[in-house]
Every structure is written in structure tokens, then in C-alpha cells.
Scaffold this motif. Structure first.
Motif, PDB file in Angstrom:
ATOM      1  N   ARG A 185       0.831  -1.214   0.000  1.00  0.00           N
ATOM      2  CA  ARG A 185       0.000   0.000   0.000  1.00  0.00           C
ATOM      3  C   ARG A 185       0.863   1.261   0.000  1.00  0.00           C
ATOM      4  NH1 ARG A 185      -3.052   0.006   4.949  1.00  0.00           N
ATOM      5  NH2 ARG A 185      -4.085   1.843   4.145  1.00  0.00           N
ATOM      6  N   ILE A 186       1.926   1.252   0.804  1.00  0.00           N
ATOM      7  CA  ILE A 186       2.827   2.405   0.870  1.00  0.00           C
ATOM      8  C   ILE A 186       3.554   2.570  -0.463  1.00  0.00           C
ATOM      9  CG2 ILE A 186       4.908   3.323   1.971  1.00  0.00           C
ATOM     10  CD1 ILE A 186       3.886   1.911   4.581  1.00  0.00           C
ATOM     11  N   ASN A 187       4.061   1.471  -1.029  1.00  0.00           N
ATOM     12  CA  ASN A 187       4.739   1.525  -2.325  1.00  0.00           C
ATOM     13  C   ASN A 187       3.837   2.140  -3.391  1.00  0.00           C
ATOM     14  OD1 ASN A 187       7.464   0.594  -2.360  1.00  0.00           O
ATOM     15  ND2 ASN A 187       6.751  -1.472  -1.973  1.00  0.00           N
ATOM     16  N   LYS A 188       2.603   1.702  -3.429  1.00  0.00           N
ATOM     17  CA  LYS A 188       1.653   2.180  -4.436  1.00  0.00           C
ATOM     18  C   LYS A 188       1.412   3.685  -4.275  1.00  0.00           C
ATOM     19  CE  LYS A 188      -2.822   1.059  -6.435  1.00  0.00           C
ATOM     20  NZ  LYS A 188      -3.997   0.202  -6.377  1.00  0.00           N
ATOM     21  N   ALA A 189       1.191   4.122  -3.050  1.00  0.00           N
ATOM     22  CA  ALA A 189       0.870   5.533  -2.795  1.00  0.00           C
ATOM     23  C   ALA A 189       2.069   6.456  -3.039  1.00  0.00           C
ATOM     24  CB  ALA A 189       0.364   5.700  -1.369  1.00  0.00           C
ATOM     25  N   GLU A 224      12.388  19.068   2.536  1.00  0.00           N
ATOM     26  CA  GLU A 224      11.410  19.108   3.628  1.00  0.00           C
ATOM     27  C   GLU A 224       9.970  19.013   3.134  1.00  0.00           C
ATOM     28  OE1 GLU A 224      10.260  22.218   7.147  1.00  0.00           O
ATOM     29  OE2 GLU A 224      12.390  22.044   6.628  1.00  0.00           O
ATOM     30  N   ALA A 225       9.677  19.663   2.014  1.00  0.00           N
ATOM     31  CA  ALA A 225       8.319  19.628   1.462  1.00  0.00           C
ATOM     32  C   ALA A 225       7.952  18.219   1.006  1.00  0.00           C
ATOM     33  CB  ALA A 225       8.199  20.614   0.299  1.00  0.00           C
ATOM     34  N   GLU A 226       8.900  17.514   0.411  1.00  0.00           N
ATOM     35  CA  GLU A 226       8.644  16.143  -0.045  1.00  0.00           C
ATOM     36  C   GLU A 226       8.443  15.208   1.150  1.00  0.00           C
ATOM     37  OE1 GLU A 226      10.964  15.769  -4.245  1.00  0.00           O
ATOM     38  OE2 GLU A 226      12.190  16.167  -2.481  1.00  0.00           O
ATOM     39  N   VAL A 227       9.201  15.422   2.204  1.00  0.00           N
ATOM     40  CA  VAL A 227       9.045  14.612   3.413  1.00  0.00           C
ATOM     41  C   VAL A 227       7.668  14.855   4.024  1.00  0.00           C
ATOM     42  CG1 VAL A 227       9.887  14.239   5.773  1.00  0.00           C
ATOM     43  CG2 VAL A 227      11.521  14.461   3.878  1.00  0.00           C
ATOM     44  N   GLU A 228       7.237  16.114   4.075  1.00  0.00           N
ATOM     45  CA  GLU A 228       5.912  16.428   4.610  1.00  0.00           C
ATOM     46  C   GLU A 228       4.819  15.784   3.765  1.00  0.00           C
ATOM     47  OE1 GLU A 228       4.321  17.589   7.369  1.00  0.00           O
ATOM     48  OE2 GLU A 228       6.372  17.382   8.058  1.00  0.00           O
ATOM     49  N   LYS A 229       4.982  15.818   2.438  1.00  0.00           N
ATOM     50  CA  LYS A 229       4.013  15.198   1.533  1.00  0.00           C
ATOM     51  C   LYS A 229       3.948  13.688   1.802  1.00  0.00           C
ATOM     52  CE  LYS A 229       1.361  14.952  -2.171  1.00  0.00           C
ATOM     53  NZ  LYS A 229      -0.007  15.401  -2.147  1.00  0.00           N
ATOM     54  N   ALA A 230       5.102  13.060   1.981  1.00  0.00           N
ATOM     55  CA  ALA A 230       5.148  11.628   2.282  1.00  0.00           C
ATOM     56  C   ALA A 230       4.441  11.341   3.600  1.00  0.00           C
ATOM     57  CB  ALA A 230       6.591  11.136   2.337  1.00  0.00           C
ATOM     58  N   ARG A 231       4.656  12.195   4.599  1.00  0.00           N
ATOM     59  CA  ARG A 231       4.001  12.002   5.898  1.00  0.00           C
ATOM     60  C   ARG A 231       2.485  12.127   5.772  1.00  0.00           C
ATOM     61  NH1 ARG A 231       6.356  14.802  10.970  1.00  0.00           N
ATOM     62  NH2 ARG A 231       5.268  13.037  11.916  1.00  0.00           N
ATOM     63  N   GLU A 232       2.023  13.076   4.956  1.00  0.00           N
ATOM     64  CA  GLU A 232       0.583  13.244   4.730  1.00  0.00           C
ATOM     65  C   GLU A 232       0.000  12.007   4.050  1.00  0.00           C
ATOM     66  OE1 GLU A 232      -0.173  16.845   2.551  1.00  0.00           O
ATOM     67  OE2 GLU A 232       0.924  18.056   4.006  1.00  0.00           O
ATOM     68  N   ILE A 233       0.709  11.499   3.052  1.00  0.00           N
ATOM     69  CA  ILE A 233       0.247  10.305   2.340  1.00  0.00           C
ATOM     70  C   ILE A 233       0.175   9.122   3.300  1.00  0.00           C
ATOM     71  CG2 ILE A 233       0.899   8.601   0.579  1.00  0.00           C
ATOM     72  CD1 ILE A 233       2.080  11.033  -1.013  1.00  0.00           C
ATOM     73  N   LEU A 234       1.212   8.943   4.092  1.00  0.00           N
ATOM     74  CA  LEU A 234       1.231   7.831   5.055  1.00  0.00           C
ATOM     75  C   LEU A 234       0.107   7.980   6.077  1.00  0.00           C
ATOM     76  CD1 LEU A 234       5.080   7.556   5.481  1.00  0.00           C
ATOM     77  CD2 LEU A 234       3.596   5.824   4.482  1.00  0.00           C
ATOM     78  N   ASP A 277      -2.747   9.485   5.601  1.00  0.00           N
ATOM     79  CA  ASP A 277      -3.998   9.157   4.891  1.00  0.00           C
ATOM     80  C   ASP A 277      -4.207   7.645   4.786  1.00  0.00           C
ATOM     81  OD1 ASP A 277      -4.569  11.832   4.588  1.00  0.00           O
ATOM     82  OD2 ASP A 277      -3.980  11.933   2.489  1.00  0.00           O
ATOM     83  N   LEU A 278      -3.091   6.904   4.722  1.00  0.00           N
ATOM     84  CA  LEU A 278      -3.164   5.440   4.654  1.00  0.00           C
ATOM     85  C   LEU A 278      -3.365   4.806   6.035  1.00  0.00           C
ATOM     86  CD1 LEU A 278      -0.278   4.672   2.140  1.00  0.00           C
ATOM     87  CD2 LEU A 278      -2.727   4.501   1.703  1.00  0.00           C
ATOM     88  N   GLY A 279      -3.270   5.626   7.087  1.00  0.00           N
ATOM     89  CA  GLY A 279      -3.456   5.116   8.444  1.00  0.00           C
ATOM     90  C   GLY A 279      -2.151   4.815   9.178  1.00  0.00           C
ATOM     91  N   PHE A 280      -1.039   5.318   8.634  1.00  0.00           N
ATOM     92  CA  PHE A 280       0.256   5.119   9.270  1.00  0.00           C
ATOM     93  C   PHE A 280       0.743   6.424   9.860  1.00  0.00           C
ATOM     94  CE2 PHE A 280       0.067   2.089   5.715  1.00  0.00           C
ATOM     95  CZ  PHE A 280       0.195   0.898   6.409  1.00  0.00           C
ATOM     96  N   GLU A 281       0.628   6.553  11.178  1.00  0.00           N
ATOM     97  CA  GLU A 281       1.146   7.735  11.842  1.00  0.00           C
ATOM     98  C   GLU A 281       2.668   7.618  11.879  1.00  0.00           C
ATOM     99  OE1 GLU A 281       0.910   9.682  16.242  1.00  0.00           O
ATOM    100  OE2 GLU A 281      -0.912   8.742  15.466  1.00  0.00           O
ATOM    101  N   THR A 282       3.361   8.694  11.538  1.00  0.00           N
ATOM    102  CA  THR A 282       4.819   8.625  11.478  1.00  0.00           C
ATOM    103  C   THR A 282       5.481   9.592  12.432  1.00  0.00           C
ATOM    104  OG1 THR A 282       4.915  10.231   9.671  1.00  0.00           O
ATOM    105  CG2 THR A 282       4.845   7.898   9.049  1.00  0.00           C
ATOM    106  N   VAL A 283       6.714   9.241  12.816  1.00  0.00           N
ATOM    107  CA  VAL A 283       7.555  10.089  13.645  1.00  0.00           C
ATOM    108  C   VAL A 283       8.897  10.176  12.940  1.00  0.00           C
ATOM    109  CG1 VAL A 283       8.663  10.341  15.902  1.00  0.00           C
ATOM    110  CG2 VAL A 283       6.397   9.307  15.740  1.00  0.00           C
ATOM    111  N   VAL A 284       9.437  11.390  12.821  1.00  0.00           N
ATOM    112  CA  VAL A 284      10.749  11.558  12.210  1.00  0.00           C
ATOM    113  C   VAL A 284      11.795  11.052  13.189  1.00  0.00           C
ATOM    114  CG1 VAL A 284      12.432  13.204  11.297  1.00  0.00           C
ATOM    115  CG2 VAL A 284       9.986  13.524  10.854  1.00  0.00           C
ATOM    116  N   GLN A 285      12.717  10.195  12.703  1.00  0.00           N
ATOM    117  CA  GLN A 285      13.761   9.659  13.566  1.00  0.00           C
ATOM    118  C   GLN A 285      15.020  10.471  13.440  1.00  0.00           C
ATOM    119  OE1 GLN A 285      13.928   5.324  12.823  1.00  0.00           O
ATOM    120  NE2 GLN A 285      13.254   5.284  14.929  1.00  0.00           N
TER     121      GLN A 285
END
Length: 64
Positions: free
Chosen positions: A17-21, A44-54, A56-64
Motif C-alpha cells: 500500500r505504501i509503495n503504491k501511494a 522538507e516539502a517532499e518529506v511532509e508530503k510523504a508524511r501526509e500520504i502515510l 492518509d493510509l493510516g500510518f502515523e509517522t515520527v521523524v527519527q
């Protein structure tokens, strides 16, 4: 490279699902199911976009 921790990622279906999105957005990234991480290669903008997509898929993320 920014590493995002996605604790809710637990199976190959999640990876698919993540690969597809993220792939649909043309992003450069890698997924590590064992570590439950998604590494995003971008600004930074691309990382934020990735976080938004994740999110939306139900994966809450934390930057490590």
C-alpha cells in the motif's frame, strides 16, 4: 535522507500500500518492514508530503 518511523506497518500488505501511494507521487524512498521505517530522499516539502500520504493510509509517522 529522512527516516520516518511507522509503528503501524506490520506486514507485506502494508508495504504494498505504501509503495503504491508513494510511487504514484514519483517519490524516492525505501521501506524497511523489519524496522518499521520509510526513508524518504527529498527536501522538507517532499518529506511532509510523504508524511501526509502515510497518514492518509493510516500510518502515523515520527521523524527519527
Amino acid at each position: 535522507m529522512t527516516v520516518l518511523k511507522a509503528e503501524d506497518m506490520h506486514c507485506e500488505n502494508c508495504v504494498t500500500r505504501i509503495n503504491k501511494a508513494l510511487g504514484a507521487e514519483g517519490m524516492k524512498y525505501s521501506i524497511n518492514l523489519e524496522n518499521k521505517t520509510v526513508s524518504v530522499d527529498g527536501n522538507e516539502a517532499e518529506v511532509e508530503k510523504a508524511r501526509e500520504i502515510l497518514d492518509d493510509l493510516g500510518f502515523e509517522t515520527v521523524v527519527q
